[in-house]
Design an enzyme around this catalytic site. Structure first.
Site, PDB file in Angstrom:
ATOM      1  N   ASP A   1       9.473  14.469  12.985  1.00 40.82           N
ATOM      2  CA  ASP A   1       9.144  14.326  11.552  1.00 40.82           C
ATOM      3  C   ASP A   1       7.582  14.402  11.260  1.00 40.82           C
ATOM      4  OD1 ASP A   1       9.451  14.182   8.568  1.00 40.82           O
ATOM      5  OD2 ASP A   1       9.710  12.207   8.581  1.00 40.82           O
TER       6      ASP A   1
ATOM      7  N   GLY B   1       8.585   3.653   0.990  1.00 36.85           N
ATOM      8  CA  GLY B   1       9.322   4.783   1.432  1.00 36.85           C
ATOM      9  C   GLY B   1      11.036   4.353   1.117  1.00 36.85           C
ATOM     10  N   SER B   2      11.765   5.323   1.600  1.00 34.16           N
ATOM     11  CA  SER B   2      13.123   5.082   1.088  1.00 34.16           C
ATOM     12  C   SER B   2      13.724   3.995   1.928  1.00 34.16           C
ATOM     13  CB  SER B   2      13.962   6.374   1.334  1.00 34.16           C
ATOM     14  OG  SER B   2      13.629   6.653   2.865  1.00 34.16           O
TER      15      SER B   2
ATOM     16  N   VAL C   1       0.649  -1.199  -0.089  1.00 37.06           N
ATOM     17  CA  VAL C   1      -0.128   0.060   0.094  1.00 37.06           C
ATOM     18  C   VAL C   1       0.896   1.160  -0.107  1.00 37.06           C
ATOM     19  CG1 VAL C   1      -2.117  -1.233   1.108  1.00 37.06           C
ATOM     20  CG2 VAL C   1      -0.171   0.000   2.546  1.00 37.06           C
TER      21      VAL C   1
ATOM     22  N   LYS D   1       5.109  -2.981   8.273  1.00 35.19           N
ATOM     23  CA  LYS D   1       6.074  -2.198   7.813  1.00 35.19           C
ATOM     24  C   LYS D   1       7.373  -2.987   7.677  1.00 35.19           C
ATOM     25  CE  LYS D   1       8.917   2.276   8.676  1.00 35.19           C
ATOM     26  NZ  LYS D   1       9.055   3.365   9.552  1.00 35.19           N
TER      27      LYS D   1
ATOM     28  N   GLU E   1       8.836  -0.829   2.819  1.00 42.83           N
ATOM     29  CA  GLU E   1       7.358  -0.943   2.238  1.00 42.83           C
ATOM     30  C   GLU E   1       6.463  -1.214   3.236  1.00 42.83           C
ATOM     31  OE1 GLU E   1       8.907  -2.989  -2.059  1.00 42.83           O
ATOM     32  OE2 GLU E   1       8.562  -4.220  -0.422  1.00 42.83           O
TER      33      GLU E   1
END
Length: 444
Positions: A300, A176-177, A173, A194, A180
């Site tokens: 963040d 990112g760096s 879905v 994650k 997944e």
């Protein structure tokens, strides 16, 4: 003057059998045929494109796009160069300041003497100070939990250790760096997993520590508006997985619609009271984190890291950059987070505390009120934005001035103040937003 009779054609050339063309006629037809072919070919040359003709318009458009992208890359590189040049100058100034402080307090002589006498074993006050500055102390209960073996023991003891074989991954879905995110099933429950990339652990010496810290941070949370940890697979590099409750939407998607950043809205702006309610829930979740012992700063905070459940209540999420801070402690890691939401002291690589999250919240609150992406009114890239924010030159455009939201505008301006000391705590923000929200809800 008498007209000359036409010359006669020799009889031999004009003779042929009945019904057959004579030789002259055949020659004439061949000449006409060759001329027709030549003219046809010449006509084709006049109408059909040749190899030497200009390329199709589609190719030109593609080249123009490539040139435009290259111009953007060059502009971005120039912005980065300017930003790093300024950061280098500031770092040099800071080091000069530290050197002056050391000299004024007599530390510099001790450091020089220590260097000249390496056999000296007794620690000096200066060496203790240097060691303390390069290796800041971490609260004891955090220190042991950053160790993966201790974290595994804790997870098994408290029932949130998950064997990878229990997880059934479905569709991806997000990506990112470093990881997944998959929609998955665990013991019949729909969850989000994650999955940290194995290369993150292989190529990063601190990868396991960062992973353990994120899991440890999540394992401590028990709040309605903070993402809930279901468990974790603690077997990196192949199974460094964080398992949380599954959310279908982020605050970014809810406010702006799916897809990338655009200047024009693609979905209707949600009602004002609903946007204000989301701001209040974020503030409540952040108040919980900041009042945790030891304090947790997110570092963040942004709309794409705030998820929403089926009832559209928020969950503060993604603690990959989070950090524990003891009382009066400052963090000093620099450029942690996302430029558009990053506090100026973080951009400048200066020591910072929990007020960096308050700055990020001020940007988000303004985004909720205006319905616009931060700095969308400019053509600046992220690096240029960071440079301007770090120098105190820009902030996002405020909402249209209205009498009934003056207190909200004042709260935004206080939250993103250049001086962290003037920014309110999340406790103060929560109380203020609660009163403002009640006023709008109870308005006649």
């Amino acid at each position: 003057m008498s007209r000359q009779p036409p010359k006669s054609i020799p009889l031999a050339a004009n003779m042929s059998s009945p019904g057959q063309p004579n030789t002259a006629t055949i020659a004439a037809l061949k000449t006409r045929s060759s001329r027709t072919k030549f003219c046809g070919a010449f006509g084709d040359c006049m109408t059909k494109p040749t190899i030497a003709s200009s390329p199709p318009r589609q190719s030109n458009s593609r080249l123009e796009l490539q040139v435009e992208e290259l111009h953007k890359e060059v502009k971005k590189e120039k912005e980065l160069k300017s930003m790093y040049k300024i950061r280098l100058e500031r770092t040099q100034d800071y080091l000069k300041y530290c050197l002056q402080v050391a000299q004024d307090n007599g530390f510099l002589n001790h450091i020089i003497n220590k260097k000249d006498n390496p056999q000296e074993s007794s620690p000096t006050s200066s060496s203790a100070i240097v060691q303390a500055s390069t290796n800041p102390q971490t609260p004891p209960n955090v220190q042991q939990n950053t160790n993966l073996l201790a974290l595994i023991e804790q997870a098994k003891l408290n029932g949130w250790y998950i064997d990878p074989h229990e997880i059934e991954l479905h569709k991806k879905v997000a990506q990112g760096s470093t990881a997944e995110i998959y929609k998955a099933t665990w013991r019949g429950l729909e969850v989000a997993v994650k999955c940290i990339f194995p290369d993150f652990f292989r190529l990063n010496d601190c990868g396991v520590s960062f992973f353990a810290q994120e899991v440890e941070t999540l394992s401590r949370q028990r709040h309605t508006y903070v993402l809930r940890l279901m468990g974790a697979c603690l077997d990196p590099p192949n199974h460094g997985w964080v398992v949380t409750e599954f959310m279908n939407m982020t605050l970014k998607d809810w406010l702006h619609g799916p897809g990338k950043r655009r200047k024009e809205r693609v979905t209707p702006l949600p009602p004002f009271e609903e946007r204000l309610a989301k701001a209040l829930e974020i503030a409540q979740g952040m108040q919980y984190l900041h009042e945790h012992k030891p304090m947790i700063i997110h570092r963040d905070l942004k709309p794409s890291n705030i998820f929403m459940d089926d009832a559209f209540h928020v969950r503060v999420a993604d603690f990959g950059h989070a950090r524990f801070l003891s009382d009066e402690e400052k963090a000093f890691t620099g450029e942690t987070g996302t430029y558009v939401y990053m506090a100026p002291e973080v951009i400048r690589s200066e020591p910072y505390d929990e007020k960096c999250d308050v700055f990020s919240f001020g940007i988000i609150l303004n985004e909720l009120l205006t319905g616009n992406y931060p700095y969308i009114e400019t053509d600046y890239g992220p690096s240029k934005i960071a440079l301007q924010v770090g120098e105190g030159k820009i902030r996002p455009a405020l909402p249209e001035h209205e009498d009934n939201i003056e207190d909200l505008i004042q709260l935004i301006q206080l939250s993103w103040d250049e001086d962290p000391e003037y920014r309110p705590s999340f406790g103060t923000i929560t109380r203020g937003l609660t009163m403002i929200y009640d006023r709008f809800i109870n308005a006649p």
